[in-house]
Design a protein around this motif. Structure first.
Motif, short mmCIF file in Angstrom:
data_model
loop_
_atom_site.label_atom_id
_atom_site.label_comp_id
_atom_site.label_asym_id
_atom_site.label_seq_id
_atom_site.Cartn_x
_atom_site.Cartn_y
_atom_site.Cartn_z
N SER A 133 -26.05 60.49 132.98
CA SER A 133 -26.85 59.58 133.80
C SER A 133 -27.85 58.80 132.95
O SER A 133 -28.62 58.01 133.50
CB SER A 133 -27.59 60.37 134.88
OG SER A 133 -28.46 61.33 134.29
N LEU A 179 -32.81 62.18 139.57
CA LEU A 179 -32.36 61.21 140.56
C LEU A 179 -30.88 61.31 140.86
O LEU A 179 -30.40 60.68 141.81
CB LEU A 179 -32.68 59.78 140.08
CG LEU A 179 -34.15 59.47 139.83
CD1 LEU A 179 -34.28 58.08 139.22
CD2 LEU A 179 -34.94 59.57 141.11
N VAL A 180 -30.15 62.05 140.06
CA VAL A 180 -28.69 62.10 140.18
C VAL A 180 -28.26 63.53 140.44
O VAL A 180 -28.73 64.47 139.78
CB VAL A 180 -28.02 61.57 138.90
CG1 VAL A 180 -26.50 61.62 139.03
CG2 VAL A 180 -28.47 60.14 138.62
N GLN A 191 -30.15 60.18 146.75
CA GLN A 191 -29.42 58.94 146.92
C GLN A 191 -28.08 58.94 146.20
O GLN A 191 -27.12 58.35 146.68
CB GLN A 191 -30.28 57.78 146.42
CG GLN A 191 -29.74 56.40 146.73
CD GLN A 191 -30.74 55.32 146.41
OE1 GLN A 191 -31.90 55.60 146.13
NE2 GLN A 191 -30.31 54.08 146.46
N TYR A 192 -27.99 59.60 145.05
CA TYR A 192 -26.75 59.63 144.26
C TYR A 192 -26.31 61.07 144.11
O TYR A 192 -26.95 61.86 143.40
CB TYR A 192 -26.97 58.98 142.89
CG TYR A 192 -27.43 57.55 142.98
CD1 TYR A 192 -26.53 56.52 143.23
CD2 TYR A 192 -28.78 57.23 142.83
CE1 TYR A 192 -26.96 55.21 143.32
CE2 TYR A 192 -29.22 55.93 142.93
CZ TYR A 192 -28.30 54.92 143.17
OH TYR A 192 -28.73 53.62 143.27
N GLN A 230 -22.21 55.98 139.60
CA GLN A 230 -22.80 55.17 140.66
C GLN A 230 -24.22 54.73 140.29
O GLN A 230 -24.61 53.58 140.52
CB GLN A 230 -22.81 55.95 141.97
CG GLN A 230 -21.43 56.22 142.54
CD GLN A 230 -21.47 57.11 143.77
OE1 GLN A 230 -22.55 57.53 144.20
NE2 GLN A 230 -20.32 57.40 144.33
N PHE A 231 -24.99 55.65 139.71
CA PHE A 231 -26.35 55.30 139.30
C PHE A 231 -26.33 54.24 138.20
O PHE A 231 -27.13 53.29 138.22
CB PHE A 231 -27.08 56.56 138.83
CG PHE A 231 -28.42 56.29 138.22
CD1 PHE A 231 -29.46 55.78 138.99
CD2 PHE A 231 -28.66 56.54 136.88
CE1 PHE A 231 -30.71 55.52 138.42
CE2 PHE A 231 -29.89 56.29 136.31
CZ PHE A 231 -30.92 55.77 137.09
N GLN A 288 -38.19 60.88 145.50
CA GLN A 288 -37.29 60.16 144.59
C GLN A 288 -38.03 59.07 143.83
O GLN A 288 -37.80 58.85 142.64
CB GLN A 288 -36.13 59.56 145.38
CG GLN A 288 -35.15 60.59 145.93
CD GLN A 288 -33.92 59.95 146.51
OE1 GLN A 288 -33.62 58.79 146.26
NE2 GLN A 288 -33.19 60.70 147.30
#
Length: 383
Positions: free
Chosen positions: A109, A50-51, A58-59, A67-68, A257
């Motif tokens: 993360s 996701l990162v 998104q990240y 940010q996550f 995602q």
């Protein structure tokens, strides 16, 4: 004030400096020792997919992990997620906010979600529901938004297509743009044939070609004014088709995602363990003792200030009540109105005295002798 003065004050108020921290520490210790047993567990959230990676995620960027972590921590305590978890588990929203904590593991993360409560049976359900709801809040919402965009683009494309069909029915022509292009090509071909027939002297064939050219030109004249409106409808339909394609691509990425954020794949629960009272005691008693010491110092300062103010007020009262000293030069006679005395006789009204040989002035010094009587001097000489 010097250091010695401070030490003197501290020695005089030692019972305050020692008593307040001791009482505060004792109260904190009683709260920890007499309180109910608390239980805790930790849920680990590891979703590297996701990162970072492509720009479509998104990240992204150098601060993607931070940010996550910040977004996940905010989602855990957001009113929407807290209310959903409360409805799922039956735990009050206030208890959820007090017991849930989120920490980032280093600069990665990976996150840790911990929950502490007095009821052991609620720890695992709360962690499970919180991780699921928070990840759904961050990523499933993107799927819902993308789905809505796809629906809107699809409706726009349907409306544009319907408008084109209505235009064709009204003008009784289908695909006038393509018909116009075909007529142009036909006229160009007829003109070429006409020239060839004229070159070989086939006048009949040349006249037939001229008639076909005239008929084609008539069709062009009828289609020409209608093309702008039709082409505008075509442009609207093409734009809606492009928007629909982009929306479908975004929906596909959002679904990817959301799949990468599947709670069953990215979260793992630890064992529920009782909270150590000794660790809780140390963690609470030390700050409370420090706060009690600070409060004691402030209390001593207030007491000293009050004591100094009272001492100063008492000194001013004593000075005001002290009697006035007798001025020099006073005699043995009774006191006059202004506190001065006569040398021999009684005091006068203004503080001076009249004696046999003179009178005292206002400073108590002897005045000049009184003038003699002129009639008495001969009698003295006669004697």
């Amino acid at each position: 004030m010097e250091i010695v003065d401070y030490l003197r004050v501290a020695r005089r108020r030692l019972w305050v400096l020692v008593g307040v921290p001791v009482v505060a520490t004792a109260v904190a210790a009683l709260v920890v020792l007499l309180g109910p047993q608390r239980y805790t567990a930790t849920s680990y959230v590891a979703a590297p997919a996701l990162v970072g990676g492509t720009a479509a995620q998104q990240y992204t960027g150098t601060q993607a992990a931070n940010q996550f972590a910040a977004a996940f921590a905010a989602a855990v305590t957001s009113p929407q997620v807290v209310d959903q978890v409360s409805a799922d588990t039956g735990v009050a929203a206030g208890d959820l906010r007090d017991g849930l904590t989120v920490e980032q593991v280093g600069a990665s993360s990976q996150l840790t979600l911990a929950y502490t409560a007095t009821s052991r049976s609620t720890v695992v359900p709360v962690l499970t529901a919180t991780g699921k709801r928070a990840l759904s809040f961050l990523f499933t919402s993107q799927v819902n938004i993308a789905t809505g965009e796809v629906g809107a683009a699809n409706d726009e494309l349907t409306a544009a297509t319907r408008a084109i069909n209505d235009w064709e029915k009204t003008n009784k022509v289908s695909q006038p743009d393509k018909l116009y292009q075909a007529t142009l090509q036909e006229i160009a071909s007829m003109r070429q044939q006409q020239l060839q027939m004229q070159a070989v002297g086939n006048s009949r064939g040349a006249d037939a070609a001229a008639g076909a050219i005239a008929a084609g030109q008539k069709r062009l004249d009828g289609l020409g004014p209608k093309l702008p409106d039709y082409q505008a409808l075509l442009a609207q339909r093409d734009g809606a088709s492009t928007a629909l394609s982009s929306a479908r691509q975004a929906l596909q990425q959002a679904r990817a995602q959301a799949q990468a954020a599947d709670p069953t794949q990215v979260t793992s629960l630890g064992e529920v363990q009782p909270v150590s009272r000794g660790r809780a005691l140390v963690g609470l008693v030390l700050p409370v003792a420090g706060a009690g010491l600070l409060l004691a110092v402030l209390l001593v300062a207030v007491l000293e200030q009050v004591a100094r103010s009272r001492a100063a007020a008492a000194g001013r009262t004593t000075t005001a009540q002290r009697p006035s000293a007798t001025k020099p030069g006073a005699g043995t006679g009774p006191a006059a109105v202004d506190g001065r005395a006569d040398a021999v006789g009684p005091a006068g009204v203004n503080g001076r005295a009249n004696g046999a040989t003179g009178r005292a002035d206002t400073n108590g010094r002897a005045a000049a002798p009184a003038p003699r009587d002129a009639g008495a001097e001969p009698e003295s000489r006669h004697r």
